[in-house]
Design a protein around this motif. Structure first.
Motif, PDB file in Angstrom:
ATOM      1  N   PHE A   1     -47.189  28.106 -23.361  1.00  0.00           N
ATOM      2  CA  PHE A   1     -46.604  28.605 -22.535  1.00  0.00           C
ATOM      3  C   PHE A   1     -47.654  29.469 -21.845  1.00  0.00           C
ATOM      4  O   PHE A   1     -48.256  30.249 -22.787  1.00  0.00           O
ATOM      5  N   ILE A   2     -47.702  29.625 -20.509  1.00  0.00           N
ATOM      6  CA  ILE A   2     -48.502  30.803 -19.815  1.00  0.00           C
ATOM      7  C   ILE A   2     -47.702  31.538 -19.046  1.00  0.00           C
ATOM      8  O   ILE A   2     -46.927  31.224 -18.391  1.00  0.00           O
TER       9      ILE A   2
ATOM     10  N   PRO B   1     -48.853  31.118 -32.278  1.00  0.00           N
ATOM     11  CA  PRO B   1     -50.174  31.849 -31.981  1.00  0.00           C
ATOM     12  C   PRO B   1     -50.032  32.525 -30.579  1.00  0.00           C
ATOM     13  O   PRO B   1     -49.341  31.583 -29.604  1.00  0.00           O
ATOM     14  N   VAL B   2     -50.597  33.629 -30.371  1.00  0.00           N
ATOM     15  CA  VAL B   2     -50.496  34.073 -29.130  1.00  0.00           C
ATOM     16  C   VAL B   2     -52.037  34.424 -28.446  1.00  0.00           C
ATOM     17  O   VAL B   2     -53.007  35.008 -29.253  1.00  0.00           O
ATOM     18  N   LEU B   3     -52.299  34.376 -27.226  1.00  0.00           N
ATOM     19  CA  LEU B   3     -53.543  34.643 -26.560  1.00  0.00           C
ATOM     20  C   LEU B   3     -53.217  35.842 -25.690  1.00  0.00           C
ATOM     21  O   LEU B   3     -52.122  35.673 -24.928  1.00  0.00           O
ATOM     22  N   LEU B   4     -53.965  36.823 -25.682  1.00  0.00           N
ATOM     23  CA  LEU B   4     -53.869  38.071 -24.488  1.00  0.00           C
ATOM     24  C   LEU B   4     -55.045  38.205 -23.996  1.00  0.00           C
ATOM     25  O   LEU B   4     -56.219  38.102 -24.572  1.00  0.00           O
ATOM     26  N   ASP B   5     -55.071  38.409 -22.620  1.00  0.00           N
ATOM     27  CA  ASP B   5     -56.098  38.511 -21.560  1.00  0.00           C
ATOM     28  C   ASP B   5     -55.863  39.633 -20.768  1.00  0.00           C
ATOM     29  O   ASP B   5     -54.530  40.002 -20.454  1.00  0.00           O
ATOM     30  N   GLY B   6     -56.815  40.153 -20.061  1.00  0.00           N
ATOM     31  CA  GLY B   6     -56.407  40.900 -18.666  1.00  0.00           C
ATOM     32  C   GLY B   6     -55.697  42.266 -19.122  1.00  0.00           C
ATOM     33  O   GLY B   6     -55.787  43.048 -20.154  1.00  0.00           O
ATOM     34  N   ASP B   7     -54.575  42.425 -18.394  1.00  0.00           N
ATOM     35  CA  ASP B   7     -53.730  43.486 -18.430  1.00  0.00           C
ATOM     36  C   ASP B   7     -52.973  43.672 -19.752  1.00  0.00           C
ATOM     37  O   ASP B   7     -52.233  44.572 -20.128  1.00  0.00           O
TER      38      ASP B   7
ATOM     39  N   LEU C   1     -53.379  35.626 -33.597  1.00  0.00           N
ATOM     40  CA  LEU C   1     -53.822  36.410 -32.320  1.00  0.00           C
ATOM     41  C   LEU C   1     -55.150  36.091 -31.906  1.00  0.00           C
ATOM     42  O   LEU C   1     -56.093  36.516 -32.550  1.00  0.00           O
ATOM     43  N   LEU C   2     -55.488  35.517 -30.512  1.00  0.00           N
ATOM     44  CA  LEU C   2     -56.594  35.381 -29.922  1.00  0.00           C
ATOM     45  C   LEU C   2     -56.626  36.424 -28.762  1.00  0.00           C
ATOM     46  O   LEU C   2     -55.794  36.406 -27.986  1.00  0.00           O
ATOM     47  N   LEU C   3     -57.566  37.185 -28.620  1.00  0.00           N
ATOM     48  CA  LEU C   3     -57.971  38.220 -27.389  1.00  0.00           C
ATOM     49  C   LEU C   3     -59.236  37.562 -26.731  1.00  0.00           C
ATOM     50  O   LEU C   3     -60.344  37.260 -27.319  1.00  0.00           O
ATOM     51  N   THR C   4     -59.226  37.789 -25.579  1.00  0.00           N
ATOM     52  CA  THR C   4     -60.307  37.556 -24.730  1.00  0.00           C
ATOM     53  C   THR C   4     -60.634  38.521 -23.670  1.00  0.00           C
ATOM     54  O   THR C   4     -60.625  38.467 -22.492  1.00  0.00           O
ATOM     55  N   PRO C   5     -60.966  39.929 -24.285  1.00  0.00           N
ATOM     56  CA  PRO C   5     -61.475  40.883 -23.289  1.00  0.00           C
ATOM     57  C   PRO C   5     -63.118  40.848 -22.857  1.00  0.00           C
ATOM     58  O   PRO C   5     -63.989  40.453 -23.604  1.00  0.00           O
ATOM     59  N   HIS C   6     -63.252  41.512 -21.710  1.00  0.00           N
ATOM     60  CA  HIS C   6     -64.731  41.848 -21.481  1.00  0.00           C
ATOM     61  C   HIS C   6     -64.937  43.220 -22.043  1.00  0.00           C
ATOM     62  O   HIS C   6     -63.971  43.653 -22.919  1.00  0.00           O
ATOM     63  N   ALA C   7     -65.933  43.734 -21.974  1.00  0.00           N
ATOM     64  CA  ALA C   7     -66.529  44.932 -22.558  1.00  0.00           C
ATOM     65  C   ALA C   7     -65.727  46.144 -22.283  1.00  0.00           C
ATOM     66  O   ALA C   7     -65.078  46.817 -23.351  1.00  0.00           O
TER      67      ALA C   7
ATOM     68  N   ILE D   1     -48.541  30.676 -26.783  1.00  0.00           N
ATOM     69  CA  ILE D   1     -48.352  31.406 -25.912  1.00  0.00           C
ATOM     70  C   ILE D   1     -49.490  32.278 -25.364  1.00  0.00           C
ATOM     71  O   ILE D   1     -50.029  33.069 -25.909  1.00  0.00           O
ATOM     72  N   ALA D   2     -49.645  32.330 -24.036  1.00  0.00           N
ATOM     73  CA  ALA D   2     -50.711  33.159 -23.552  1.00  0.00           C
ATOM     74  C   ALA D   2     -50.183  34.028 -22.369  1.00  0.00           C
ATOM     75  O   ALA D   2     -49.318  33.588 -21.513  1.00  0.00           O
ATOM     76  N   MET D   3     -50.726  35.066 -22.317  1.00  0.00           N
ATOM     77  CA  MET D   3     -50.183  36.092 -21.575  1.00  0.00           C
ATOM     78  C   MET D   3     -51.507  36.994 -20.960  1.00  0.00           C
ATOM     79  O   MET D   3     -52.206  37.373 -21.570  1.00  0.00           O
TER      80      MET D   3
END
Length: 524
Positions: free
Chosen positions: A252-253, A355-361, A375-381, A329-331
């Motif tokens: 789910f996105i 499992p949940v992925l969080l990106d951006g805002d 929980l998987l997070l994909t942040p920039h610095a 789920i990715a958000m």
């Protein structure tokens, strides 16, 4: 296999033990290193232009094995490019060469007569050349101890001042990070990546060249590791003949807004390429007609909108009534930061049973802390600082239990989740960190992170579905970390492929998506 990143001292001790004083084993490794450098620099050079047949090469050669590696690489490149020539500049003179480097020099002279010149004092450069296509630095390796000798300072200053299309260092840039150090576009780490080069600005982009040092079960206690193409090999083969779409998971996105509509579309397009069986996208309802036309393979669910075009709280039933179908789920992609929307994201994260992925805002401290499971997070610095404060990557992962893909010139992956349990790992400050050296400046454009998040989300759903079915052998009980590593490597390798095809300047992020299949077809 994830080879360790070693300090120069550790690398010296390892190689002393590995070779055991056997010169022939060292010579074989030098041949392998020179060949690997030549093959890789020939590919990397395509980012600077497609034409290399008549290339002018400059080899800077020291006394020892790094000089030998450079000489062998030069010979292999001359064989690859029949009209190319090489000027060889000896840092300490030909007579200073140690036995294996002298052997490499003799072999180069015999094989390529008439195309190899000892660098003189020709006007404007060496051998009369005012510029070069490739400058290859093999003066000093990991045994270098400052300061630089004066003759080497003059040599490197002169080499750095010349117009050169691609500058490459063997193992480490000579002089490391000093004022007169060699300025590389690429550093080719032979056998092992040296820790001193990882964040060195003048090292450019690091390429790990596997010489078999860590085959046969050789291990290291190092917690910094190199992410290699091996992580993608399970994706390049045949799938079970009787699998169906449910076998490969359902992602789910949730994302998008009228302010940032393209981000979630790229997220979905990347997820569709990830191998996942099903993709359902929850986006503002006004975006659905255009998005469904662009990507009919996904299932599009129109979500009620806030006055500014974001996802409204009242639409949460759309996801919750379908929740049992999701594997992950990715958000976050294109979400924007309206308080109502961020409250919605926190609600979904807190109630998610997958499992949940969080990106951006979606990367907000209160949102990250709401999730109790994988929980998987994909942040920039900047996003990482927002959720972690002053904590290091290892500290944050150990405290939160999350798996983090920290994007940057070198992307780093770390997980605080204990394999097989979906809870926090018992270790704290000694978690392994995997370094992805794939990709480069071509990724420094808007949307590349949305592609990464989509790949990671699809992989996360696939591996979570496999774990639920009891068949997650490829993930070794750790689907979140495996998904993160696969996505980072795949994303970076697609970026390399795109840069070699289109150059670094005029490429687009959607072109990156088009390169994803060839990575699995030809590199895994």
């Amino acid at each position: 296999m994830n080879p360790p990143i070693l300090s120069c001292g550790q690398a010296g001790a390892f190689e002393k033990d590995f070779f055991g004083g056997d010169a022939e084993r060292e010579w074989a490794a030098m041949q392998a290193a020179g060949g690997a450098i030549a093959r890789t620099v020939a590919l990397d050079g395509l980012e600077a232009g497609p034409t290399w047949e008549g290339a002018r090469l400059l080899a800077l050669v020291g006394k020892g094995n790094n000089g030998g590696d450079a000489l062998i690489a030069a010979g292999r490149l001359l064989a690859l490019w029949p009209k190319a020539t090489v000027d060889v500049a000896f840092a300490f003179g030909e007579r200073s060469l140690k036995p294996l480097a002298a052997r490499a020099w003799q072999a180069l002279q015999q094989a390529e007569r008439g195309r190899v010149r000892v660098a003189g004092s020709g006007a404007g450069g060496w051998g009369g050349a005012a510029s070069y296509d490739l400058s290859l630095d093999g003066v000093f390796g990991f045994q270098f101890r400052p300061p630089l000798p004066e003759e080497v300072v003059r040599l490197l200053d002169r080499a750095n001042a010349l117009p050169v299309r691609v500058r490459a260092a063997v193992d480490l840039p000579s002089g490391l990070g000093g004022n007169s150090a060699f300025r590389a576009d690429f550093t080719y780490a032979t056998g092992s990546v040296k820790a001193e080069a990882v964040d060195l600005p003048n090292a450019g982009r690091i390429r790990y060249l596997d010489l078999g040092f860590f085959d046969g079960g050789r291990e290291s206690a190092a917690t910094d590791r190199v992410l290699t193409v091996d992580v993608l090999r399970p994706l390049g083969g045949l799938r079970p003949a009787r699998g169906d779409k449910r076998t490969y998971g359902h992602v789910f996105i949730v994302g998008g807004s009228l302010s940032f509509p393209g981000a979630v579309l790229m997220n979905v397009l990347a997820a569709l390429h990830s191998g996942v069986g099903l993709v359902t996208a929850f986006v503002p309802e006004s975006l659905v007609p255009a998005f469904a036309a662009r990507a009919p393979e996904a299932m599009w669910v129109g979500w009620p909108e806030t006055p500014d075009g974001g996802l409204a709280w009242e639409g949460r039933h759309l996801l919750f009534e379908r929740a049992r179908r999701a594997s992950a789920i990715a958000m976050g992609s294109g979400l924007a930061r309206a308080p109502e929307t961020l409250a919605l994201v926190k609600e979904i994260v807190g109630s998610a049973q997958v499992p949940v992925l969080l990106d951006g805002d979606a990367l907000q401290p209160e949102t990250v802390s709401a999730k109790q499971g994988p929980l998987l997070l994909t942040p920039h610095a900047g996003e990482f600082e927002r959720i972690a404060g002053k904590a290091s990557l290892r500290e944050f992962c150990a405290k939160s239990g999350a798996t983090v893909v920290l994007k940057g010139p070198v992307t780093r992956i770390c997980s605080g989740e204990a394999p097989g349990r979906g809870k926090r790992a018992a270790t704290t400050g000694h978690l392994p960190v995997f370094h992805s050296f794939f990709g480069g400046p071509i990724l420094a454009r808007g949307g590349s992170g949305d592609v990464l998040a989509g790949l990671a989300a699809g992989q996360l759903a696939m591996l979570a579905a496999a774990e639920t079915a009891g068949s997650d052998a490829d993930a070794h009980g750790h689907p979140t970390l495996t998904a993160a590593c696969r996505a980072a490597a795949w994303h970076g390798m697609a970026a390399d492929a795109l840069a070699r095809h289109a150059g670094q300047t005029s490429a687009t992020v959607t072109g990156l998506i088009d390169r994803l299949p060839e990575v699995l077809r030809y590199r895994s």
